[in-house]
Write an enzyme that holds these catalytic residues in place. Structure first.
Site, PDB file in Angstrom:
ATOM      1  N   GLY A 249       1.380  23.264  26.008  1.00 49.31           N
ATOM      2  CA  GLY A 249       0.471  23.924  26.939  1.00 49.31           C
ATOM      3  C   GLY A 249       0.625  23.580  28.398  1.00 49.31           C
ATOM      4  O   GLY A 249      -0.006  24.221  29.244  1.00 49.31           O
ATOM      5  N   PRO A 287       5.788  21.000  23.564  1.00 47.64           N
ATOM      6  CA  PRO A 287       5.876  21.863  24.747  1.00 47.64           C
ATOM      7  C   PRO A 287       6.764  23.086  24.502  1.00 47.64           C
ATOM      8  O   PRO A 287       7.774  23.000  23.808  1.00 47.64           O
ATOM      9  CB  PRO A 287       6.515  20.957  25.802  1.00 47.64           C
ATOM     10  CG  PRO A 287       7.321  19.971  25.019  1.00 47.64           C
ATOM     11  CD  PRO A 287       6.619  19.795  23.691  1.00 47.64           C
ATOM     12  N   GLY A 288       6.370  24.202  25.042  1.00 45.57           N
ATOM     13  CA  GLY A 288       7.198  25.410  25.023  1.00 45.57           C
ATOM     14  C   GLY A 288       7.539  25.788  26.457  1.00 45.57           C
ATOM     15  O   GLY A 288       8.610  25.478  26.974  1.00 45.57           O
ATOM     16  N   ARG A 289       6.571  26.411  27.104  1.00 40.87           N
ATOM     17  CA  ARG A 289       6.771  26.945  28.454  1.00 40.87           C
ATOM     18  C   ARG A 289       7.367  25.930  29.444  1.00 40.87           C
ATOM     19  O   ARG A 289       8.261  26.261  30.212  1.00 40.87           O
ATOM     20  CB  ARG A 289       5.421  27.434  28.989  1.00 40.87           C
ATOM     21  CG  ARG A 289       5.485  28.194  30.293  1.00 40.87           C
ATOM     22  CD  ARG A 289       4.075  28.437  30.864  1.00 40.87           C
ATOM     23  NE  ARG A 289       3.161  28.935  29.866  1.00 40.87           N
ATOM     24  CZ  ARG A 289       2.931  30.228  29.615  1.00 40.87           C
ATOM     25  NH1 ARG A 289       3.529  31.144  30.350  1.00 40.87           N
ATOM     26  NH2 ARG A 289       2.089  30.586  28.672  1.00 40.87           N
ATOM     27  N   ARG A 325       4.870  39.973  29.999  1.00 38.47           N
ATOM     28  CA  ARG A 325       3.778  39.152  30.530  1.00 38.47           C
ATOM     29  C   ARG A 325       2.959  39.841  31.625  1.00 38.47           C
ATOM     30  O   ARG A 325       1.733  39.754  31.611  1.00 38.47           O
ATOM     31  CB  ARG A 325       4.297  37.784  31.004  1.00 38.47           C
ATOM     32  CG  ARG A 325       4.929  36.977  29.870  1.00 38.47           C
ATOM     33  CD  ARG A 325       5.314  35.560  30.276  1.00 38.47           C
ATOM     34  NE  ARG A 325       4.139  34.772  30.561  1.00 38.47           N
ATOM     35  CZ  ARG A 325       3.676  34.498  31.761  1.00 38.47           C
ATOM     36  NH1 ARG A 325       4.321  34.891  32.846  1.00 38.47           N
ATOM     37  NH2 ARG A 325       2.574  33.817  31.897  1.00 38.47           N
ATOM     38  N   TYR A 329      -0.787  40.073  30.433  1.00 39.53           N
ATOM     39  CA  TYR A 329      -1.724  39.090  30.998  1.00 39.53           C
ATOM     40  C   TYR A 329      -1.929  39.283  32.498  1.00 39.53           C
ATOM     41  O   TYR A 329      -2.501  38.398  33.141  1.00 39.53           O
ATOM     42  CB  TYR A 329      -1.184  37.661  30.847  1.00 39.53           C
ATOM     43  CG  TYR A 329      -0.675  37.234  29.503  1.00 39.53           C
ATOM     44  CD1 TYR A 329      -1.531  37.143  28.400  1.00 39.53           C
ATOM     45  CD2 TYR A 329       0.656  36.854  29.338  1.00 39.53           C
ATOM     46  CE1 TYR A 329      -1.054  36.691  27.182  1.00 39.53           C
ATOM     47  CE2 TYR A 329       1.131  36.402  28.113  1.00 39.53           C
ATOM     48  CZ  TYR A 329       0.274  36.326  27.040  1.00 39.53           C
ATOM     49  OH  TYR A 329       0.738  35.871  25.843  1.00 39.53           O
ATOM     50  N   CYS A 356       7.201  54.980  29.868  1.00 42.73           N
ATOM     51  CA  CYS A 356       6.125  55.955  30.076  1.00 42.73           C
ATOM     52  C   CYS A 356       4.762  55.329  29.819  1.00 42.73           C
ATOM     53  O   CYS A 356       4.086  55.657  28.837  1.00 42.73           O
ATOM     54  CB  CYS A 356       6.346  57.151  29.156  1.00 42.73           C
ATOM     55  SG  CYS A 356       7.978  57.841  29.374  1.00 42.73           S
ATOM     56  N   GLU A 357       4.376  54.385  30.651  1.00 43.65           N
ATOM     57  CA  GLU A 357       3.077  53.713  30.576  1.00 43.65           C
ATOM     58  C   GLU A 357       2.762  53.266  31.997  1.00 43.65           C
ATOM     59  O   GLU A 357       3.621  52.672  32.652  1.00 43.65           O
ATOM     60  CB  GLU A 357       3.142  52.411  29.754  1.00 43.65           C
ATOM     61  CG  GLU A 357       3.510  52.539  28.304  1.00 43.65           C
ATOM     62  CD  GLU A 357       2.325  52.783  27.394  1.00 43.65           C
ATOM     63  OE1 GLU A 357       1.176  52.641  27.836  1.00 43.65           O
ATOM     64  OE2 GLU A 357       2.575  53.134  26.238  1.00 43.65           O
ATOM     65  N   TYR A 384       8.449  33.069  26.892  1.00 36.32           N
ATOM     66  CA  TYR A 384       7.691  34.257  26.491  1.00 36.32           C
ATOM     67  C   TYR A 384       8.228  35.502  27.201  1.00 36.32           C
ATOM     68  O   TYR A 384       7.475  36.410  27.536  1.00 36.32           O
ATOM     69  CB  TYR A 384       6.182  34.041  26.742  1.00 36.32           C
ATOM     70  CG  TYR A 384       5.682  32.781  26.072  1.00 36.32           C
ATOM     71  CD1 TYR A 384       5.564  32.726  24.689  1.00 36.32           C
ATOM     72  CD2 TYR A 384       5.404  31.625  26.799  1.00 36.32           C
ATOM     73  CE1 TYR A 384       5.154  31.558  24.056  1.00 36.32           C
ATOM     74  CE2 TYR A 384       4.997  30.453  26.165  1.00 36.32           C
ATOM     75  CZ  TYR A 384       4.875  30.436  24.796  1.00 36.32           C
ATOM     76  OH  TYR A 384       4.478  29.280  24.161  1.00 36.32           O
TER      77      TYR A 384
HETATM   78  C1  LIG Z   1       2.407  28.126  21.610  1.00 33.32           C
HETATM   79  C2  LIG Z   1       2.183  26.772  21.069  1.00 33.32           C
HETATM   80  C3  LIG Z   1       2.719  25.657  21.727  1.00 33.32           C
HETATM   81  C4  LIG Z   1       3.457  25.748  23.027  1.00 33.32           C
HETATM   82  O1  LIG Z   1       2.657  26.160  24.094  1.00 33.32           O
HETATM   83  P1  LIG Z   1       3.253  26.179  25.577  1.00 33.32           P
HETATM   84  O2  LIG Z   1       2.120  26.626  26.413  1.00 33.32           O
HETATM   85  O3  LIG Z   1       4.378  27.133  25.593  1.00 33.32           O
HETATM   86  O4  LIG Z   1       3.696  24.789  25.892  1.00 33.32           O
HETATM   87  C5  LIG Z   1       2.549  24.420  21.132  1.00 33.32           C
HETATM   88  N1  LIG Z   1       1.857  24.277  19.964  1.00 33.32           N
HETATM   89  C6  LIG Z   1       1.325  25.326  19.315  1.00 33.32           C
HETATM   90  C7  LIG Z   1       0.596  25.113  18.055  1.00 33.32           C
HETATM   91  C8  LIG Z   1       1.456  26.606  19.855  1.00 33.32           C
HETATM   92  O5  LIG Z   1       0.906  27.648  19.212  1.00 33.32           O
END
Ligand SMILES: *Cc1c(COP(=O)(O)O)cnc(C)c1O
Length: 429
Positions: A249, A287-289, A325, A329, A356-357, A384
């Site tokens: 997150g 972590p992802g983002r 995105r 969002y 077409c949106e 994402y």
């Molecule tokens: C999406 C997700 C993440 C990663 O979130 P980021 O905001 O991209 O860091 C980590 N854990 C779980 C369970 C998620 O669903």
């Protein structure tokens, strides 16, 4: 003024935007557009920024990164992280198959998600994942049955909903009472007690994930305190927790946001856990983002400039199907002309795709000095971006390349039109 985030791996050299040592103009010419461009250095540096906090000065590990691969699941990206020693956070059997195909080890995989199917449980049990992050009693019951039928014990963690406000967009906030995610705080102990009675479930951890694009540390500390309190309470009823998974997150800078630096963020949380007397726990980050977001951009070509009555439109060959995105969002992505010294006059444009949106826009009210045929880079598109892309309007998904120094690797071919309907069948005559 459009504000550009601080980037690593992408920069302006001799008036032209580059990915590491390669000009984006060269990439556009060789691979066409729209194309996602990633920097191996940016990916590596972001991962190592977490590792700097995860390893003690003497080399002992106090935490491990499990990359939340839904942010970007290209095999080359997974492979870069796997080679650096990452584990993975998956949300489907499809993602598990990608980890295995990319050389990741299943014993470093945690399986998250609110709706795991039986088939997905079977696949993950057979692969031998590290842990299932579960979110409800029915899910626990099903996993116990599936594991029993295979004669395997499933390692489990329960996802706690800590009910803290992460102060982010409502669609990406997941740790509040009204969200579909996690087990309500007050029900956690009873749910663990139910799990402890299941013969094919072995309790190993506790987890939470409070949202995405979080730019402050205080919601994490609040969530952490609530989870640590539960660990003590569980210990009191004889349930031992070995690992604490803090989720992901951490936000990135898309324009002028100022999230904590990765190492500071991770150090603050790990030091907090130790200061509260829980230093014996194995800690996981998901972590992802923050690992991939600013390590990628989307390269696109201007098809037309269309002056309107109240707005000027810059129509490009990328669209909401490539980068969802903004439409989903109202997310902001900085957009730059890859030729910094264009002679064109500065005009304020809405940058829109051909779909077409009316929701098909990528940026609004952006001053740009551009001409038809020029290329733009949509920044901070590594997370994402491609993973949320679709074939809407029968548009093949973009190509993806990874730059490593002065070398460009094609890591996903542009989808051909025929492939888009190859699985479809006309009714018999
Ligand atoms: C999406 C997700 C993440 C990663 O979130 P980021 O905001 O991209 O860091 C980590 N854990 C779980 C369970 C998620 O669903």
């Amino acid at each position: 003024m459009s504000l550009i985030p601080q980037l690593n791996g992408f920069s302006i050299k001799n008036n032209n935007w580059h990915a590491e040592d390669v000009s984006l103009a060269n990439i556009a010419q060789e691979f066409g557009t729209p194309t996602y461009v990633y920097s191996r250095k940016a990916l590596t540096d972001a991962f190592n920024a977490y590792e700097a906090a995860c390893l003690r000065p003497n080399g002992d590990r106090r935490a491990r990164v499990h990359y939340a691969m839904k942010a970007n699941s290209n095999l080359a990206i997974l492979n870069v992280f796997a080679k650096l020693g990452a584990g993975f956070d998956i949300v489907s059997a499809g993602e598990l198959a990608r980890v295995l195909a990319a050389g990741g080890s299943p014993d470093k995989v945690v399986f998250s998600g609110v709706g795991k199917s039986k088939a997905e449980m079977v696949a993950a049990l057979q692969a031998g994942v590290k842990c299932f992050n579960l979110e409800s009693i029915p899910e626990l019951t099903r996993l116990n049955e599936v594991a029993g039928s295979l004669g395997i014990k499933a390692r489990i963690s329960l996802r706690v909903n800590p009910d803290v406000d992460p102060k982010t967009h409502p669609y990406i906030s997941t740790g509040l009472k009204g969200n579909k995610f996690g087990i309500a705080y007050d029900d956690v102990i009873a749910t663990y007690q139910a799990a402890a009675k299941m013969p094919f479930c072995e309790i190993v951890g506790i987890d939470c994930h409070i949202g995405s694009q979080i730019t402050e540390i205080s919601p994490y500390l609040d969530a952490l305190d609530r989870v640590l309190h539960l660990i003590t309470a569980l210990n009191g009823v004889g349930i031992k927790i070995r690992h604490l998974d803090i989720g992901g997150g951490l936000g990135i800078s898309y324009t002028n946001e100022t999230p904590p630096a990765i190492t500071d963020f991770a150090n603050t949380l790990l030091n907090h856990i130790e200061a509260k007397g829980y230093g014996h726990l194995e800690v996981l980050f998901e972590p992802g983002r923050s690992l991939v977001g600013n390590a990628g951009l989307l390269l696109t070509t201007i098809e037309y400039l269309k002056p309107g009555e109240t707005k000027n439109f810059c129509i490009v060959d990328a669209a909401m199907n490539d980068l969802m995105r903004p439409a989903m969002y109202e997310a902001y992505h900085a957009i730059v002309s890859i030729n910094d010294k264009s002679a064109s006059p500065e005009v304020t444009y809405d940058i829109v795709g051909p779909i077409c949106e009316s929701g098909d826009w990528l940026g609004r009210d952006r001053p740009l000095k551009v001409a038809q045929g020029d290329q733009l880079a949509i920044l901070s598109a590594g997370a994402y971006g491609f993973t949320m892309s679709s074939n809407y309007n029968t548009r093949g998904r973009a190509a993806e390349v990874m730059v490593d120094g002065s070398t460009v690797h094609l890591i996903r071919e542009r989808e051909s039109i025929e492939s888009l309907f190859a699985n479809e069948k006309i009714l018999p005559a």
